[in-house]
Design a protein around this motif. Sequence first.
Motif, PDB file in Angstrom:
ATOM      1  N   LEU A 111       0.832  -1.204   0.000  1.00  0.00           N
ATOM      2  CA  LEU A 111       0.000   0.000   0.000  1.00  0.00           C
ATOM      3  C   LEU A 111       0.867   1.255   0.000  1.00  0.00           C
ATOM      4  O   LEU A 111       0.640   2.199  -0.765  1.00  0.00           O
ATOM      5  CB  LEU A 111      -0.933   0.001   1.208  1.00  0.00           C
ATOM      6  CG  LEU A 111      -2.005  -1.101   1.284  1.00  0.00           C
ATOM      7  CD1 LEU A 111      -2.786  -0.977   2.586  1.00  0.00           C
ATOM      8  CD2 LEU A 111      -2.947  -1.035   0.094  1.00  0.00           C
ATOM      9  N   LYS A 112       1.872   1.264   0.866  1.00  0.00           N
ATOM     10  CA  LYS A 112       2.738   2.432   0.981  1.00  0.00           C
ATOM     11  C   LYS A 112       3.528   2.676  -0.300  1.00  0.00           C
ATOM     12  O   LYS A 112       3.688   3.820  -0.748  1.00  0.00           O
ATOM     13  CB  LYS A 112       3.703   2.264   2.159  1.00  0.00           C
ATOM     14  CG  LYS A 112       3.032   2.340   3.522  1.00  0.00           C
ATOM     15  CD  LYS A 112       4.049   2.182   4.639  1.00  0.00           C
ATOM     16  CE  LYS A 112       3.397   2.327   6.009  1.00  0.00           C
ATOM     17  NZ  LYS A 112       4.372   2.139   7.112  1.00  0.00           N
ATOM     18  N   ASP A 113       4.045   1.604  -0.896  1.00  0.00           N
ATOM     19  CA  ASP A 113       4.841   1.739  -2.121  1.00  0.00           C
ATOM     20  C   ASP A 113       4.040   2.369  -3.250  1.00  0.00           C
ATOM     21  O   ASP A 113       4.600   3.029  -4.132  1.00  0.00           O
ATOM     22  CB  ASP A 113       5.370   0.377  -2.572  1.00  0.00           C
ATOM     23  CG  ASP A 113       6.454  -0.162  -1.659  1.00  0.00           C
ATOM     24  OD1 ASP A 113       6.995   0.623  -0.849  1.00  0.00           O
ATOM     25  OD2 ASP A 113       6.754  -1.367  -1.743  1.00  0.00           O
ATOM     26  N   ASN A 114       2.725   2.134  -3.236  1.00  0.00           N
ATOM     27  CA  ASN A 114       1.872   2.650  -4.304  1.00  0.00           C
ATOM     28  C   ASN A 114       1.085   3.893  -3.890  1.00  0.00           C
ATOM     29  O   ASN A 114       0.233   4.376  -4.637  1.00  0.00           O
ATOM     30  CB  ASN A 114       0.916   1.555  -4.777  1.00  0.00           C
ATOM     31  CG  ASN A 114       1.639   0.421  -5.485  1.00  0.00           C
ATOM     32  OD1 ASN A 114       2.061   0.558  -6.626  1.00  0.00           O
ATOM     33  ND2 ASN A 114       1.814  -0.705  -4.799  1.00  0.00           N
ATOM     34  N   GLY A 115       1.374   4.393  -2.696  1.00  0.00           N
ATOM     35  CA  GLY A 115       0.774   5.643  -2.254  1.00  0.00           C
ATOM     36  C   GLY A 115      -0.713   5.584  -1.985  1.00  0.00           C
ATOM     37  O   GLY A 115      -1.428   6.570  -2.188  1.00  0.00           O
ATOM     38  N   VAL A 116      -1.210   4.436  -1.535  1.00  0.00           N
ATOM     39  CA  VAL A 116      -2.642   4.328  -1.219  1.00  0.00           C
ATOM     40  C   VAL A 116      -2.800   3.887   0.229  1.00  0.00           C
ATOM     41  O   VAL A 116      -1.907   3.276   0.814  1.00  0.00           O
ATOM     42  CB  VAL A 116      -3.363   3.319  -2.150  1.00  0.00           C
ATOM     43  CG1 VAL A 116      -3.321   3.787  -3.585  1.00  0.00           C
ATOM     44  CG2 VAL A 116      -2.762   1.935  -2.025  1.00  0.00           C
ATOM     45  N   ASP A 117      -3.948   4.238   0.819  1.00  0.00           N
ATOM     46  CA  ASP A 117      -4.250   3.733   2.149  1.00  0.00           C
ATOM     47  C   ASP A 117      -5.254   2.590   2.005  1.00  0.00           C
ATOM     48  O   ASP A 117      -5.576   2.162   0.909  1.00  0.00           O
ATOM     49  CB  ASP A 117      -4.797   4.848   3.052  1.00  0.00           C
ATOM     50  CG  ASP A 117      -6.007   5.539   2.432  1.00  0.00           C
ATOM     51  OD1 ASP A 117      -6.704   4.886   1.621  1.00  0.00           O
ATOM     52  OD2 ASP A 117      -6.254   6.705   2.763  1.00  0.00           O
ATOM     53  N   GLY A 118      -5.733   2.097   3.128  1.00  0.00           N
ATOM     54  CA  GLY A 118      -6.628   0.944   3.066  1.00  0.00           C
ATOM     55  C   GLY A 118      -8.061   1.274   2.694  1.00  0.00           C
ATOM     56  O   GLY A 118      -8.869   0.373   2.475  1.00  0.00           O
ATOM     57  N   GLN A 119      -8.388   2.565   2.600  1.00  0.00           N
ATOM     58  CA  GLN A 119      -9.777   2.941   2.321  1.00  0.00           C
ATOM     59  C   GLN A 119     -10.191   2.460   0.940  1.00  0.00           C
ATOM     60  O   GLN A 119      -9.548   2.753  -0.057  1.00  0.00           O
ATOM     61  CB  GLN A 119      -9.945   4.456   2.418  1.00  0.00           C
ATOM     62  CG  GLN A 119     -11.391   4.890   2.302  1.00  0.00           C
ATOM     63  CD  GLN A 119     -11.560   6.378   2.570  1.00  0.00           C
ATOM     64  OE1 GLN A 119     -10.580   7.088   2.718  1.00  0.00           O
ATOM     65  NE2 GLN A 119     -12.801   6.812   2.651  1.00  0.00           N
ATOM     66  N   GLY A 120     -11.288   1.721   0.916  1.00  0.00           N
ATOM     67  CA  GLY A 120     -11.812   1.240  -0.353  1.00  0.00           C
ATOM     68  C   GLY A 120     -11.204  -0.060  -0.837  1.00  0.00           C
ATOM     69  O   GLY A 120     -11.645  -0.620  -1.839  1.00  0.00           O
ATOM     70  N   ILE A 121     -10.174  -0.575  -0.153  1.00  0.00           N
ATOM     71  CA  ILE A 121      -9.573  -1.844  -0.539  1.00  0.00           C
ATOM     72  C   ILE A 121     -10.290  -2.967   0.195  1.00  0.00           C
ATOM     73  O   ILE A 121     -10.432  -2.933   1.418  1.00  0.00           O
ATOM     74  CB  ILE A 121      -8.069  -1.889  -0.199  1.00  0.00           C
ATOM     75  CG1 ILE A 121      -7.324  -0.743  -0.884  1.00  0.00           C
ATOM     76  CG2 ILE A 121      -7.478  -3.238  -0.593  1.00  0.00           C
ATOM     77  CD1 ILE A 121      -7.294  -0.842  -2.392  1.00  0.00           C
ATOM     78  N   GLU A 122     -10.774  -3.939  -0.541  1.00  0.00           N
ATOM     79  CA  GLU A 122     -11.468  -5.080   0.043  1.00  0.00           C
ATOM     80  C   GLU A 122     -10.661  -6.349  -0.190  1.00  0.00           C
ATOM     81  O   GLU A 122     -10.282  -6.650  -1.321  1.00  0.00           O
ATOM     82  CB  GLU A 122     -12.862  -5.249  -0.555  1.00  0.00           C
ATOM     83  CG  GLU A 122     -13.826  -4.130  -0.220  1.00  0.00           C
ATOM     84  CD  GLU A 122     -15.225  -4.397  -0.721  1.00  0.00           C
ATOM     85  OE1 GLU A 122     -16.119  -3.598  -0.392  1.00  0.00           O
ATOM     86  OE2 GLU A 122     -15.439  -5.409  -1.440  1.00  0.00           O
ATOM     87  N   ILE A 123     -10.388  -7.072   0.878  1.00  0.00           N
ATOM     88  CA  ILE A 123      -9.724  -8.368   0.764  1.00  0.00           C
ATOM     89  C   ILE A 123     -10.802  -9.429   0.641  1.00  0.00           C
ATOM     90  O   ILE A 123     -11.691  -9.522   1.487  1.00  0.00           O
ATOM     91  CB  ILE A 123      -8.857  -8.653   2.002  1.00  0.00           C
ATOM     92  CG1 ILE A 123      -7.737  -7.621   2.107  1.00  0.00           C
ATOM     93  CG2 ILE A 123      -8.274 -10.062   1.934  1.00  0.00           C
ATOM     94  CD1 ILE A 123      -6.879  -7.794   3.350  1.00  0.00           C
ATOM     95  N   GLU A 124     -10.730 -10.216  -0.406  1.00  0.00           N
ATOM     96  CA  GLU A 124     -11.724 -11.257  -0.636  1.00  0.00           C
ATOM     97  C   GLU A 124     -11.108 -12.624  -0.348  1.00  0.00           C
ATOM     98  O   GLU A 124     -10.091 -12.986  -0.920  1.00  0.00           O
ATOM     99  CB  GLU A 124     -12.253 -11.174  -2.065  1.00  0.00           C
ATOM    100  CG  GLU A 124     -12.886  -9.817  -2.384  1.00  0.00           C
ATOM    101  CD  GLU A 124     -13.576  -9.795  -3.734  1.00  0.00           C
ATOM    102  OE1 GLU A 124     -13.484 -10.798  -4.464  1.00  0.00           O
ATOM    103  OE2 GLU A 124     -14.205  -8.774  -4.053  1.00  0.00           O
ATOM    104  N   LEU A 125     -11.740 -13.366   0.548  1.00  0.00           N
ATOM    105  CA  LEU A 125     -11.260 -14.681   0.935  1.00  0.00           C
ATOM    106  C   LEU A 125     -12.320 -15.728   0.648  1.00  0.00           C
ATOM    107  O   LEU A 125     -13.506 -15.486   0.829  1.00  0.00           O
ATOM    108  CB  LEU A 125     -10.938 -14.712   2.433  1.00  0.00           C
ATOM    109  CG  LEU A 125      -9.931 -13.676   2.956  1.00  0.00           C
ATOM    110  CD1 LEU A 125      -9.830 -13.792   4.472  1.00  0.00           C
ATOM    111  CD2 LEU A 125      -8.583 -13.870   2.316  1.00  0.00           C
ATOM    112  N   THR A 126     -11.867 -16.896   0.235  1.00  0.00           N
ATOM    113  CA  THR A 126     -12.789 -18.007   0.039  1.00  0.00           C
ATOM    114  C   THR A 126     -12.865 -18.811   1.332  1.00  0.00           C
ATOM    115  O   THR A 126     -11.989 -18.714   2.197  1.00  0.00           O
ATOM    116  CB  THR A 126     -12.319 -18.936  -1.096  1.00  0.00           C
ATOM    117  OG1 THR A 126     -11.044 -19.472  -0.747  1.00  0.00           O
ATOM    118  CG2 THR A 126     -12.222 -18.169  -2.403  1.00  0.00           C
TER     119      THR A 126
END
Length: 198
Positions: A150-165
């Motif tokens: 996230l840091k390397d690409n300059g984004v925070d966790g807002q709006g990122i969804e982790i999808e797990l099966t």
Amino acid sequence: LEILVKHADLAMYHAKDHGRNDFRFFTHDLRHTLTGRLAVESDMRHALDRGEFEMYYQPQVDIQSQRIRGMEALIRRNHPNRGLVTPNDFIPIAEECGLIAPISEWVLNAACKQAQTWRAAKMAAISLGVNLSARQIEHPHFVEKFIQSLKDNGVDGQGIEIELTESTLMRDMEGAIEKLRRLRSEEHTSELQSRLHL
């Protein structure tokens, strides 16, 4: 002697495929089967280096408003001979030969980079779903690697969804849940969401 050792190696790999505490005898049919498989694995190992993976983003539409509420990051392989290959054709192989972790890391980095591109273009805020593999989550430094991406690409966790099966959680449910909690407790990823697909 060299040929004998090669045949023993093939029988060993075949035994490993069937779990621990097993053994197999070498046969000529086994040689043809495993030689073909090893060629496929070798091809997969070079796919990342050759830049054959591509990301596609499938829109998730709100039925009532008819607006795009999010995107799902989907990986495809652009094979030099077979053309566009779907995950069903290469993910199982990647899981078997231990390549799923680096491929999953590539997916996460590509998705974060795309999220930053959308935000820099002042697009409406939408969620971005990223599928993670069980092996990626099981990595002892998964949380640190995720935050660093996230840091390397300059984004925070807002709006990122982790999808797990469900199968991912069943491998180590307590460990996976604990790592997701750690992610959400980090300041940089406090808005991170997780979603379970059954």
